[in-house]
Design a protein around this motif. Structure first.
Motif, PDB file in Angstrom:
ATOM      1  N   THR A 185     -12.353  -4.416   6.089  1.00  0.00           N
ATOM      2  CA  THR A 185     -11.913  -4.475   7.483  1.00  0.00           C
ATOM      3  C   THR A 185     -10.388  -4.538   7.501  1.00  0.00           C
ATOM      4  OG1 THR A 185     -11.903  -6.883   7.613  1.00  0.00           O
ATOM      5  CG2 THR A 185     -13.997  -5.767   8.084  1.00  0.00           C
ATOM      6  N   ARG A 186      -9.798  -4.151   8.641  1.00  0.00           N
ATOM      7  CA  ARG A 186      -8.342  -4.190   8.729  1.00  0.00           C
ATOM      8  C   ARG A 186      -7.823  -5.607   8.475  1.00  0.00           C
ATOM      9  NH1 ARG A 186      -9.148   0.491   8.384  1.00  0.00           N
ATOM     10  NH2 ARG A 186      -8.302   2.169   9.668  1.00  0.00           N
ATOM     11  N   GLN A 187      -8.529  -6.607   8.963  1.00  0.00           N
ATOM     12  CA  GLN A 187      -8.104  -7.981   8.755  1.00  0.00           C
ATOM     13  C   GLN A 187      -8.135  -8.336   7.265  1.00  0.00           C
ATOM     14  OE1 GLN A 187      -6.988 -10.071  11.308  1.00  0.00           O
ATOM     15  NE2 GLN A 187      -6.320 -11.361   9.614  1.00  0.00           N
ATOM     16  N   GLU A 188      -9.223  -7.942   6.591  1.00  0.00           N
ATOM     17  CA  GLU A 188      -9.332  -8.226   5.163  1.00  0.00           C
ATOM     18  C   GLU A 188      -8.283  -7.441   4.363  1.00  0.00           C
ATOM     19  OE1 GLU A 188     -13.323  -7.013   4.601  1.00  0.00           O
ATOM     20  OE2 GLU A 188     -14.182  -8.981   5.038  1.00  0.00           O
ATOM     21  N   ALA A 190      -5.390  -6.447   5.476  1.00  0.00           N
ATOM     22  CA  ALA A 190      -4.094  -7.078   5.742  1.00  0.00           C
ATOM     23  C   ALA A 190      -3.890  -8.296   4.856  1.00  0.00           C
ATOM     24  CB  ALA A 190      -3.997  -7.458   7.215  1.00  0.00           C
ATOM     25  N   ALA A 191      -4.949  -9.094   4.692  1.00  0.00           N
ATOM     26  CA  ALA A 191      -4.839 -10.273   3.835  1.00  0.00           C
ATOM     27  C   ALA A 191      -4.611  -9.877   2.382  1.00  0.00           C
ATOM     28  CB  ALA A 191      -6.107 -11.129   3.960  1.00  0.00           C
ATOM     29  N   THR A 195       0.069  -8.651   4.974  1.00  0.00           N
ATOM     30  CA  THR A 195       0.688  -8.220   6.223  1.00  0.00           C
ATOM     31  C   THR A 195      -0.302  -8.449   7.362  1.00  0.00           C
ATOM     32  OG1 THR A 195       1.871  -6.404   7.305  1.00  0.00           O
ATOM     33  CG2 THR A 195      -0.029  -5.805   5.946  1.00  0.00           C
ATOM     34  N   VAL A 196      -0.154  -7.718   8.458  1.00  0.00           N
ATOM     35  CA  VAL A 196      -1.051  -7.862   9.605  1.00  0.00           C
ATOM     36  C   VAL A 196      -1.791  -6.555   9.836  1.00  0.00           C
ATOM     37  CG1 VAL A 196       0.370  -9.630  10.713  1.00  0.00           C
ATOM     38  CG2 VAL A 196       0.804  -7.220  11.218  1.00  0.00           C
ATOM     39  N   ARG A 197      -2.866  -6.631  10.644  1.00  0.00           N
ATOM     40  CA  ARG A 197      -3.752  -5.477  10.829  1.00  0.00           C
ATOM     41  C   ARG A 197      -3.014  -4.246  11.329  1.00  0.00           C
ATOM     42  NH1 ARG A 197      -8.235  -7.797  14.721  1.00  0.00           N
ATOM     43  NH2 ARG A 197      -6.312  -8.632  15.619  1.00  0.00           N
ATOM     44  N   GLU A 198      -2.122  -4.457  12.312  1.00  0.00           N
ATOM     45  CA  GLU A 198      -1.444  -3.314  12.919  1.00  0.00           C
ATOM     46  C   GLU A 198      -0.598  -2.557  11.898  1.00  0.00           C
ATOM     47  OE1 GLU A 198      -2.506  -6.303  15.930  1.00  0.00           O
ATOM     48  OE2 GLU A 198      -1.392  -6.396  14.035  1.00  0.00           O
ATOM     49  N   THR A 201      -2.819  -0.471   9.639  1.00  0.00           N
ATOM     50  CA  THR A 201      -3.234   0.741  10.336  1.00  0.00           C
ATOM     51  C   THR A 201      -2.135   1.800  10.292  1.00  0.00           C
ATOM     52  OG1 THR A 201      -4.709  -0.494  11.803  1.00  0.00           O
ATOM     53  CG2 THR A 201      -3.984   1.674  12.556  1.00  0.00           C
TER      54      THR A 201
END
Length: 249
Positions: A185-188, A190-191, A195-198, A201
């Motif tokens: 997932t974008r959240q995973e 990012a971790a 960084t962050v999800r955006e 992406t």
């Protein structure tokens, strides 16, 4: 080669009328009445520096706002190890050391003549007095600093994205199963890359535009060019290219 600073007063040449015309080209002074502009020109005595000569060094308290009358100047920062980062080059009609001239603090960078160069110096007290007496000068200063802040903000975002692109590329190589990748997932994700999800992406979109991957439905990606991913995963964040708006920093 860098030569210790200490320029010479320019010999008799173009007078204050020429200096006034030069000042008029700069946004800070463009709206000044003729009499006020002439006064600034009279007090902004020219100093000439030879090629390679330092005008001032990072951390020093400089004389004020510098404007290039002729020649060119490079503004740069140097690390304790001696590594230099060129921030930008300054040509005729442009200023540098604006920050120190406005806040009275030490110069945030060094300045060096790239060729035989003549500069004018508008003292800090004079610049602040002009801002008090002529609101248009203050507005021009604010607009210039706002534009510079916007550029720096964009640069920071760009450098941060490029650094993340490197980490995302490395993560894709680690996650790859042949030519396919099951994306977290974008959240995973990012971790994983700090960084962050955006930003993840945007980094994936950048890699797709580079032809390195193709994003697929249902959280999958296809590696189209492993060599591009490998190159990006090993590349450090890029340096700031020379060039920039008048007066920065």
């Amino acid at each position: 080669m860098t030569t210790r600073h200490g320029g010479a007063r320019a010999p008799a040449g173009p007078g204050s009328g020429h200096h006034a015309a030069l000042l008029r080209r700069h946004p800070y002074f463009a709206s000044l009445p003729a009499a006020a502009l002439a006064g600034v020109a009279r007090r902004a005595g020219p100093t000439t520096y030879e090629r390679g000569q330092l005008i001032f060094q990072q951390g020093e308290r400089a004389a004020g706002l510098y404007l290039v009358a002729s020649g060119s100047v490079r503004v740069f920062k140097a690390s304790p190890e001696g590594k230099e980062q060129v921030l930008h080059h300054v040509g005729p009609g442009q200023s540098f050391n604006d920050v120190a001239a406005l806040d009275g603090g030490p110069s945030p960078a060094s300045a060096q003549a790239l060729e035989r160069t003549t500069v004018l110096v508008v003292g800090r007290d004079q610049l602040l007095e002009l801002m008090r007496r002529h609101p248009d000068v203050a507005v021009a200063v604010v607009q210039s600093l706002a534009a510079r802040l916007r550029e720096v903000s964009g640069l920071v975002e760009d450098l941060a994205l490029r650094h993340v692109v490197s980490r995302v590329a490395a993560a894709l190589l680690r996650l790859a199963d042949g030519a396919g990748v099951t994306l977290p997932t974008r959240q995973e994700f990012a971790a994983m890359v700090g960084t962050v999800r955006e930003v993840v992406t945007r980094a994936l979109g950048h890699l797709e535009r580079q032809g390195a991957i193709r994003l697929e439905p249902r959280g999958r990606a296809t590696i189209l060019d492993r060599a591009v991913l490998e190159r990006l995963s090993e590349s450090p964040p890029p340096s700031r290219p020379p060039g920039g708006p008048p007066g920065a920093p």
